[in-house]
Design a protein around this motif. Structure first.
Motif, PDB file in Angstrom:
ATOM      1  N   LYS A   1      -5.692 -12.424 -14.805  1.00  0.00           N
ATOM      2  CA  LYS A   1      -5.167 -11.976 -13.511  1.00  0.00           C
ATOM      3  C   LYS A   1      -4.235 -10.791 -13.776  1.00  0.00           C
ATOM      4  N   ILE A   2      -4.354  -9.774 -12.902  1.00  0.00           N
ATOM      5  CA  ILE A   2      -3.503  -8.593 -13.009  1.00  0.00           C
ATOM      6  C   ILE A   2      -2.920  -8.300 -11.630  1.00  0.00           C
ATOM      7  N   LEU A   3      -1.564  -8.155 -11.584  1.00  0.00           N
ATOM      8  CA  LEU A   3      -0.863  -7.792 -10.351  1.00  0.00           C
ATOM      9  C   LEU A   3      -0.283  -6.389 -10.513  1.00  0.00           C
ATOM     10  N   ALA A   4      -0.403  -5.601  -9.452  1.00  0.00           N
ATOM     11  CA  ALA A   4       0.144  -4.240  -9.448  1.00  0.00           C
ATOM     12  C   ALA A   4       1.009  -4.077  -8.197  1.00  0.00           C
ATOM     13  N   PHE A   5       2.162  -3.420  -8.347  1.00  0.00           N
ATOM     14  CA  PHE A   5       3.102  -3.203  -7.237  1.00  0.00           C
ATOM     15  C   PHE A   5       3.422  -1.719  -7.153  1.00  0.00           C
ATOM     16  N   ARG A   6       3.639  -1.286  -5.917  1.00  0.00           N
ATOM     17  CA  ARG A   6       4.091   0.089  -5.660  1.00  0.00           C
ATOM     18  C   ARG A   6       5.136   0.049  -4.557  1.00  0.00           C
ATOM     19  N   SER A   7       6.327   0.633  -4.837  1.00  0.00           N
ATOM     20  CA  SER A   7       7.444   0.573  -3.896  1.00  0.00           C
ATOM     21  C   SER A   7       8.029   1.960  -3.730  1.00  0.00           C
ATOM     22  N   GLY A   8       8.267   2.360  -2.464  1.00  0.00           N
ATOM     23  CA  GLY A   8       8.849   3.655  -2.151  1.00  0.00           C
ATOM     24  C   GLY A   8      10.033   3.499  -1.210  1.00  0.00           C
ATOM     25  N   ALA A   9      10.756   4.617  -1.002  1.00  0.00           N
ATOM     26  CA  ALA A   9      11.955   4.545  -0.159  1.00  0.00           C
ATOM     27  C   ALA A   9      11.591   4.289   1.296  1.00  0.00           C
ATOM     28  N   TYR A  10      10.562   4.989   1.827  1.00  0.00           N
ATOM     29  CA  TYR A  10      10.191   4.831   3.231  1.00  0.00           C
ATOM     30  C   TYR A  10       8.830   4.175   3.397  1.00  0.00           C
ATOM     31  N   ASN A  11       8.087   3.967   2.315  1.00  0.00           N
ATOM     32  CA  ASN A  11       6.817   3.249   2.387  1.00  0.00           C
ATOM     33  C   ASN A  11       7.031   1.791   2.023  1.00  0.00           C
ATOM     34  N   LYS A  12       6.352   0.919   2.720  1.00  0.00           N
ATOM     35  CA  LYS A  12       6.483  -0.503   2.441  1.00  0.00           C
ATOM     36  C   LYS A  12       5.944  -0.817   1.053  1.00  0.00           C
ATOM     37  N   ILE A  13       6.477  -1.894   0.498  1.00  0.00           N
ATOM     38  CA  ILE A  13       6.033  -2.284  -0.828  1.00  0.00           C
ATOM     39  C   ILE A  13       4.590  -2.797  -0.750  1.00  0.00           C
ATOM     40  N   GLN A  14       3.796  -2.401  -1.707  1.00  0.00           N
ATOM     41  CA  GLN A  14       2.376  -2.739  -1.737  1.00  0.00           C
ATOM     42  C   GLN A  14       2.075  -3.571  -2.977  1.00  0.00           C
ATOM     43  N   MET A  15       1.154  -4.587  -2.789  1.00  0.00           N
ATOM     44  CA  MET A  15       0.765  -5.468  -3.887  1.00  0.00           C
ATOM     45  C   MET A  15      -0.763  -5.462  -3.993  1.00  0.00           C
ATOM     46  N   TYR A  16      -1.243  -5.412  -5.239  1.00  0.00           N
ATOM     47  CA  TYR A  16      -2.688  -5.403  -5.504  1.00  0.00           C
ATOM     48  C   TYR A  16      -2.981  -6.453  -6.569  1.00  0.00           C
ATOM     49  N   LEU A  17      -4.159  -7.073  -6.453  1.00  0.00           N
ATOM     50  CA  LEU A  17      -4.559  -8.146  -7.377  1.00  0.00           C
ATOM     51  C   LEU A  17      -5.966  -7.859  -7.892  1.00  0.00           C
ATOM     52  N   LYS A  18      -6.167  -8.182  -9.189  1.00  0.00           N
ATOM     53  CA  LYS A  18      -7.475  -8.029  -9.814  1.00  0.00           C
ATOM     54  C   LYS A  18      -7.733  -9.219 -10.717  1.00  0.00           C
ATOM     55  N   GLU A  19      -8.941  -9.806 -10.575  1.00  0.00           N
ATOM     56  CA  GLU A  19      -9.352 -10.925 -11.424  1.00  0.00           C
ATOM     57  C   GLU A  19     -10.390 -10.407 -12.420  1.00  0.00           C
ATOM     58  N   ILE A  20     -10.261 -10.812 -13.684  1.00  0.00           N
ATOM     59  CA  ILE A  20     -11.154 -10.351 -14.757  1.00  0.00           C
ATOM     60  C   ILE A  20     -12.043 -11.520 -15.172  1.00  0.00           C
ATOM     61  N   ASP A  21     -13.383 -11.251 -15.171  1.00  0.00           N
ATOM     62  CA  ASP A  21     -14.353 -12.247 -15.623  1.00  0.00           C
ATOM     63  C   ASP A  21     -14.683 -11.969 -17.090  1.00  0.00           C
ATOM     64  N   PRO A  22     -14.447 -12.929 -17.989  1.00  0.00           N
ATOM     65  CA  PRO A  22     -14.701 -12.647 -19.416  1.00  0.00           C
ATOM     66  C   PRO A  22     -16.184 -12.419 -19.743  1.00  0.00           C
ATOM     67  N   SER A  23     -17.084 -12.956 -18.870  1.00  0.00           N
ATOM     68  CA  SER A  23     -18.516 -12.804 -19.168  1.00  0.00           C
ATOM     69  C   SER A  23     -19.008 -11.384 -18.922  1.00  0.00           C
ATOM     70  N   GLU A  24     -18.248 -10.673 -18.071  1.00  0.00           N
ATOM     71  CA  GLU A  24     -18.668  -9.316 -17.782  1.00  0.00           C
ATOM     72  C   GLU A  24     -18.425  -8.421 -18.998  1.00  0.00           C
ATOM     73  N   VAL A  25     -19.396  -7.537 -19.242  1.00  0.00           N
ATOM     74  CA  VAL A  25     -19.295  -6.604 -20.359  1.00  0.00           C
ATOM     75  C   VAL A  25     -18.927  -5.245 -19.779  1.00  0.00           C
ATOM     76  N   VAL A  26     -17.860  -4.728 -20.229  1.00  0.00           N
ATOM     77  CA  VAL A  26     -17.359  -3.454 -19.711  1.00  0.00           C
ATOM     78  C   VAL A  26     -17.514  -2.407 -20.801  1.00  0.00           C
ATOM     79  N   ASP A  27     -18.163  -1.314 -20.425  1.00  0.00           N
ATOM     80  CA  ASP A  27     -18.303  -0.207 -21.377  1.00  0.00           C
ATOM     81  C   ASP A  27     -17.005   0.579 -21.400  1.00  0.00           C
TER      82      ASP A  27
END
Length: 627
Positions: free
Chosen positions: A556-582
């Motif tokens: 699992k990977i979480l990513a955050f982005r926060s600015g002074a006038y932009n609301k805080i943003q959260m992103y999520l990514k799930e990694i499948d070990p069976s997948e082969v990534v070049d």
């Protein structure tokens, strides 16, 4: 055959006896005896207890013995002694003193004589007569005590009234507090501050007169005293300096400002006590001197914003849209009363007190100079100017030493600082009310000056106070110095927007710091952190911050982005070990392979929890349990 007598003179030696010889050879003589001391010395040589009766008739000298032997048939002559009469008189006096001592002992000790009283027949006293006599005695004693108490009370009241209303006692009191001098038959006084260092041209001479006793109105005479002071007409009434700081439109004509006079100034009564009259008149003179000094400086000073003097009013601009008005309010009671609607005066008492202090400092510097070092140096030269030669001070620095701010410039600086401090308070209060997460607290320092103050701002999240973002604001005359947590210093202008942008930017940085601390608690791995993101939407102020972290198992990977006038943003990514990534051969660290791919956006508002920290904490705990 008898030899004729020869007169022999016997005189004492004139030289005195030596009493002591000091070590240095000085001789100390015994002072010669006086005639009385010499007589006393000779009297002590007489033995008054020796009886010489058996020696009577005997010759007293060898010559007489020879004559007695030769003339046996001659008649017997009793010899006379020189001190015989003195001895007899002293002996008689001694006898009389002994008798007197015996009489005193008999009277005192009563051991030798007893005096019996003579018995007399006592008259018969009736109890009623005795009671009546005692009552009369008590009544007479009581009347004496009451009359004495009344006399004491009368004398005390007369003394107190005389001490209060006596002309000379009042004159003594006024001389203790005010400068008086006698000119002809009148007594004149001075209300000015010339002895304190004032150089104001207007005089303040008053006259002291004696009040003629008026028995018809005793209450008024007690309140006025026995003195009356005559105040000059230009110093009558009540006066004070009104300082007003208010917001005005930028395009408003300053000359069209109307003067708001207070309605309840009041006036000093004519029958007031002389001390009150003099204090009020001196305050009027002080206010006139202060306003005259400010008006003269307003005309002479050349500044970017013009200073306008209209009548008894000085108008200037502290900041754009902020007007400073200094008014001399003098009310004598002779003005025409014009009915006006009640107006609220925004009088600044702190700035008025500062004006009084600044003028008193000018008075103090006029008569108190810096002591010369050495004593033959120029009077009034400061220490910096004395060291200018040895230290090689330049001409520009010497000119800066002599430049001093005037009263008007100093009060304008204090006004700017006061306005900037109020603006900072207003911005911090508004942000603390509008932004509930995180919490903003401000701690103002109590050690401030008239031109500088400081405040510490702490940004914390509820329940997660271990993570704290703090910064210090130093509020100066027209700028704000912000010292951040990493010791960086940012200079802000006097605008509210600049301070608001800085606080919001610090809040966005605080969100990333909280997430980074939570990653340590949940054993997540921080992949990357960037406080100056150059991609994405551009913020109005500052730069956005981002953070990316992976779960303990790396799926699992979480990513955050926060600015002074932009609301805080959260992103999520799930990694499948069976997948082969070049992957590219340039990627050497396997952690960067996890960020390849698409992320899914997470709506932060729909997550469980009251604050952002609680929401992130619950999400990380859930993702950790699912992996």
């Amino acid at each position: 055959m008898a030899v004729s007598s020869v007169t022999v003179s016997v005189e004492p030696v004139l030289e005195s006896k030596i009493q002591e010889v000091k070590l240095d050879g000085q001789e100390i003589y015994v002072p010669p005896l006086s005639m009385s001391e010499n007589l006393t010395k000779l009297a002590h040589k007489i033995d008054f207890y020796k009886d010489e009766s058996d020696e009577k008739g005997k010759p007293t000298s060898e010559g007489e013995k020879d004559e007695a032997e030769e003339k046996v048939l001659t008649s017997f002559e009793q010899p006379s002694w020189v001190w015989d009469s003195v001895r007899n008189k002293l002996k008689a006096a001694f006898t009389e003193m002994a008798v007197l001592t015996d009489v005193l002992n008999i009277i005192k000790e009563k051991r030798y004589m007893v005096a019996d009283p003579v018995s007399q027949d006592q008259p018969d006293n009736k109890p009623s007569v005795l009671l009546l006599a005692k009552k009369r005695g008590l009544v007479s004693a009581g009347s004496v005590l009451i009359s004495g108490a009344e006399r004491l009370k009368r004398s005390h009241s007369e003394h107190s009234n005389r001490a209060q209303d006596d002309y000379f006692i009042e004159l003594l009191k006024i001389r203790q507090n005010w400068r008086l001098k006698k000119v002809g038959a009148s007594i004149l006084g001075d209300l000015t501050y010339k002895t304190a260092g004032s150089r104001f041209f207007q005089g303040g001479t008053f006259e002291v007169t004696k009040i003629v006793d008026d028995k018809t109105d005793t209450s008024t005479s007690h309140s006025r005293g026995s003195l009356e002071v005559i105040i000059p007409s230009e110093l009558e009434g009540v006066a004070y300096i009104q300082v007003e700081v208010k917001s005005v439109p930028e395009m408003m004509d300053l000359t069209s400002v109307t003067l708001k006079m207070p309605a309840g100034l009041g006036v000093i009564r004519s029958d007031a006590y002389w001390q009150n009259k003099l204090e009020v008149a001196q305050n009027v003179l002080f206010c006139k001197e202060l306003f005259a000094q400010l008006a003269r400086e307003a005309v002479q000073i050349k500044s970017s914003t013009p200073h306008i003097v209209v009548g008894n009013q000085i108008i200037t601009n502290a900041f754009p849209g902020i007007q400073l008005s200094i008014v001399l309010c003098h009310y004598t009671g002779k003005e025409k009363k014009i009915p006006q609607a009640p107006q609220k005066l925004e009088h600044n008492h702190v700035l008025e007190h500062s004006l009084h202090q600044l003028l008193r400092e000018v008075h103090f510097k006029n008569i108190n100079y810096v002591a010369p070092h050495p004593v033959n140096a120029m009077l009034g030269m400061s220490k910096r100017r004395r060291l200018a030669g040895p230290q090689g001070t330049s001409r520009r620095e010497l000119v800066e030493m002599n430049v001093r701010d005037t009263l008007l410039e100093q009060i304008i600086k204090q006004t700017k600082h006061a306005v900037l401090r109020l603006r900072t308070m207003h911005v911090l209060d508004e942000l603390a009310l509008c932004i509930q997460d995180p919490q903003i607290t401000a701690h103002w320092s109590c050690l401030n000056s008239s031109l500088e103050c400081s405040v510490r701002i702490n940004i914390t999240a509820y329940g997660y106070e271990a993570v704290r973002s703090s910064l210090v604001l130093i509020i100066e005359v027209d700028t704000i110095q912000a010292i951040l947590k990493d010791s960086r210093t940012i200079t802000l202008s006097f605008e509210d927007k600049a301070l608001q942008d800085l606080i919001l930017w610090q809040i966005s940085q605080h969100h990333i710091q909280v997430v980074q601390q939570l990653a340590k608690f949940h054993a997540w791995t921080v992949v990357s952190t960037n406080f100056n993101v150059g991609v994405g939407d551009i913020d109005l102020y500052g730069t956005a911050a981002s953070l990316m972290m992976a779960s303990p198992k790396g799926d699992k990977i979480l990513a955050f982005r926060s600015g002074a006038y932009n609301k805080i943003q959260m992103y999520l990514k799930e990694i499948d070990p069976s997948e082969v990534v070049d992957t590219s051969p340039a990627v050497t660290n396997p952690k960067w392979q996890k960020i390849i791919g698409t992320f899914q956006a997470v709506d932060v508002e729909k997550l469980h929890g009251k604050t952002f920290s609680q929401k992130v904490d619950m999400v990380m705990a859930k993702l950790t349990s699912m992996s």
